[in-house]
Write a protein that holds these residues in place. Sequence first.
Motif, PDB file in Angstrom:
ATOM      1  N   ALA A   9       0.774  -1.246  -0.265  1.00 39.26           N
ATOM      2  CA  ALA A   9       0.024   0.110  -0.118  1.00 39.26           C
ATOM      3  C   ALA A   9       0.826   1.310   0.016  1.00 39.26           C
ATOM      4  N   LEU A  10       1.946   1.113   0.621  1.00 38.89           N
ATOM      5  CA  LEU A  10       3.004   2.131   0.506  1.00 38.89           C
ATOM      6  C   LEU A  10       3.733   2.321  -0.785  1.00 38.89           C
ATOM      7  N   GLY A  11       3.839   1.251  -1.522  1.00 37.58           N
ATOM      8  CA  GLY A  11       4.324   1.328  -2.840  1.00 37.58           C
ATOM      9  C   GLY A  11       5.912   0.858  -2.455  1.00 37.58           C
ATOM     10  N   LEU A  12       6.236   0.417  -1.668  1.00 39.27           N
ATOM     11  CA  LEU A  12       7.511  -0.103  -1.219  1.00 39.27           C
ATOM     12  C   LEU A  12       8.069  -1.448  -1.544  1.00 39.27           C
ATOM     13  N   SER A  13       9.363  -1.572  -2.084  1.00 37.31           N
ATOM     14  CA  SER A  13       9.727  -3.089  -2.522  1.00 37.31           C
ATOM     15  C   SER A  13      10.192  -3.361  -1.078  1.00 37.31           C
TER      16      SER A  13
END
Length: 90
Positions: free
Chosen positions: A32-36
Amino acid sequence: MWLATVQDAHAKPALNETTRVFGERVRERRQALGLSQEAAAVRCGIHWTQLGKVERGQRSLRLEMIVRIADGLAINAGTLFSDLPLPTSE
């Protein structure tokens, strides 16, 4: 494609339903945070391989690590715990 299938066949299962669901919640928040995994692990102050094990439910964590992960993912630790299934005794 064949290699992915072989790797999936040899993947370790989650320790139990509690760690599996907790790991799913961590993964969902990270995504949801768009983090790898790598970027999220840096934010959490842990190695990305350890974060991967958490997400797959393959690690049972100490309280300090849970708080560190929650902080790194900017989420209340209670949200990650709310209504988790109880571990079964074997």
